[in-house]
Structures are given as C-alpha cells and as structure tokens.
Write a protein that holds these residues in place. Structure first.
Motif, PDB file in Angstrom:
ATOM      1  N   GLU A  67      49.094  44.099  42.813  1.00 12.52           N
ATOM      2  CA  GLU A  67      47.676  44.250  42.476  1.00 12.52           C
ATOM      3  C   GLU A  67      47.168  45.639  42.885  1.00 12.52           C
ATOM      4  O   GLU A  67      46.421  46.273  42.132  1.00 12.52           O
ATOM      5  N   ARG A  72      44.055  35.513  41.367  1.00 13.74           N
ATOM      6  CA  ARG A  72      44.820  35.287  42.586  1.00 13.74           C
ATOM      7  C   ARG A  72      45.088  33.799  42.808  1.00 13.74           C
ATOM      8  O   ARG A  72      46.189  33.410  43.201  1.00 13.74           O
ATOM      9  N   TYR A 127      52.540  40.043  45.567  1.00 13.11           N
ATOM     10  CA  TYR A 127      51.420  40.050  44.631  1.00 13.11           C
ATOM     11  C   TYR A 127      50.360  41.057  45.060  1.00 13.11           C
ATOM     12  O   TYR A 127      49.786  41.761  44.223  1.00 13.11           O
ATOM     13  N   ALA A 128      50.095  41.153  46.353  1.00 10.19           N
ATOM     14  CA  ALA A 128      49.112  42.128  46.850  1.00 10.19           C
ATOM     15  C   ALA A 128      49.567  43.546  46.536  1.00 10.19           C
ATOM     16  O   ALA A 128      48.757  44.388  46.121  1.00 10.19           O
ATOM     17  N   PHE A 187      47.977  33.343  50.452  1.00  7.27           N
ATOM     18  CA  PHE A 187      46.880  34.238  50.820  1.00  7.27           C
ATOM     19  C   PHE A 187      47.109  34.896  52.179  1.00  7.27           C
ATOM     20  O   PHE A 187      46.604  35.992  52.424  1.00  7.27           O
ATOM     21  N   GLN A 228      38.758  36.138  49.607  1.00  5.08           N
ATOM     22  CA  GLN A 228      39.790  36.769  48.782  1.00  5.08           C
ATOM     23  C   GLN A 228      39.995  36.057  47.451  1.00  5.08           C
ATOM     24  O   GLN A 228      40.745  36.540  46.608  1.00  5.08           O
ATOM     25  N   GLY A 230      52.972  36.132  48.073  1.00  2.00           N
ATOM     26  CA  GLY A 230      51.614  36.654  48.232  1.00  2.00           C
ATOM     27  C   GLY A 230      51.627  38.119  48.631  1.00  2.00           C
ATOM     28  O   GLY A 230      50.819  38.920  48.145  1.00  2.00           O
ATOM     29  N   PHE A 249      49.209  37.680  51.139  1.00  2.00           N
ATOM     30  CA  PHE A 249      48.377  38.618  50.391  1.00  2.00           C
ATOM     31  C   PHE A 249      47.584  39.520  51.341  1.00  2.00           C
ATOM     32  O   PHE A 249      47.436  40.717  51.099  1.00  2.00           O
TER      33      PHE A 249
END
Length: 159
Positions: A148, A66, A144-145, A97, A61, A141, A100
C-alpha cells in the motif's frame, strides 16, 4: 469517528452469533461456508470481549480495501492449513492489522510495538489458539502495508 461507530456495531452484532460458534468453526471436516465466516464467530463472551477490545484498538486503520484484504487472506489461509482443532474468531483479522501497523509502531511507539509482539508470542504459545494462522496473517498484513505504501508513493510520483 464514523469508523468507531461502525466497528462498535459490528462487535455488538458478533455477540449475537456466539451461540452458533460450533457451526462457524473451520476444520478439515467443516462445510465450505465456514471458511468465509469463521472469523465472525466466537467461542464465548470472554473470547468475544477480548477480540472486540483488540478490534477497537485498530479501528482507525479500517478502510474497505484493508478489511477486504484481511478477510480474503484469512479465507485463503483457512483453505491452505488445517490445524488439529477448529479455528474460530476475529483474532486472525486482528493479526493482519497488527502486521499492517507493526512498522509504524516500531518507528513511533516502540513500547506498543513490543507489547504487540509479546501478545503475539503469548498467543502463539497458548493452547487452543491457532498460532500459525496468526503468524501468517501478521506477515500478510505487514506485506500489504508495504504494498500500500509503494502504491501510494508511486501515485504521488505519477508513475
């Protein structure tokens, strides 16, 4: 495959700074530079090995944006919250992560999702672990995912 080699190199390089762990930990009385470097230090080889293994699980990832977001979030959290004990280690980046990838794991590999949640819960309850850091980075995270995915979707629609 290239990210795997880069990740392995970074994990190996982090082993050489284990003796500096006392000067890298972030705490209320630590110097300013520790806020930017604490996630690269580890208290001992067991700590380093466990975090290295977890980093390898998420290496696929890793993208520059990131990693930069994870690092900036962990720096920000270190300025906002000071636990009683010094904080050190890459587990904050790993938590980012984990957050994420949480939705993807929940959808496609539910057993991995629950293993990840169990690991977070155990880590939160163990002594000498900065549980608040891990929870906050996990949530950041996850956010953020979502951001994105929204941006990627907006770009495909040419909005």
């Amino acid at each position: 495959m290239r990210t795997l080699y880069i990740t392995l190199l970074i994990i190996l390089l982090m082993a050489f700074i284990i003796p500096l762990h006392a000067s890298l930990a972030v705490s209320p009385s630590s110097p300013l530079y520790t806020h930017f470097a604490y996630m690269f230090g580890h208290a001992n080889f067991i700590h380093w090995g466990f975090n290295g293994w977890c980093i390898l699980m998420f290496h696929h990832q890793f993208r520059f944006h990131r990693l930069l977001a994870a690092w900036l979030c962990s720096v920000l959290v270190s300025f906002i919250y000071y636990p009683a004990l010094p904080v050190l280690g890459a587990s904050v980046l790993i938590s980012f992560f984990m957050g994420f990838s949480a939705q993807w794991y929940y959808r496609y590999h539910r057993i991995y999702f629950w293993q990840m949640m169990l690991g977070m819960a155990i880590g939160f309850l163990l002594p000498y672990i900065a549980g608040i850091f891990h929870i906050v980075l996990f949530c950041l995270g996850f956010i953020y995912a979502k951001a994105e995915r929204f941006i990627r979707h907006a770009n495909t629609l040419n909005i």
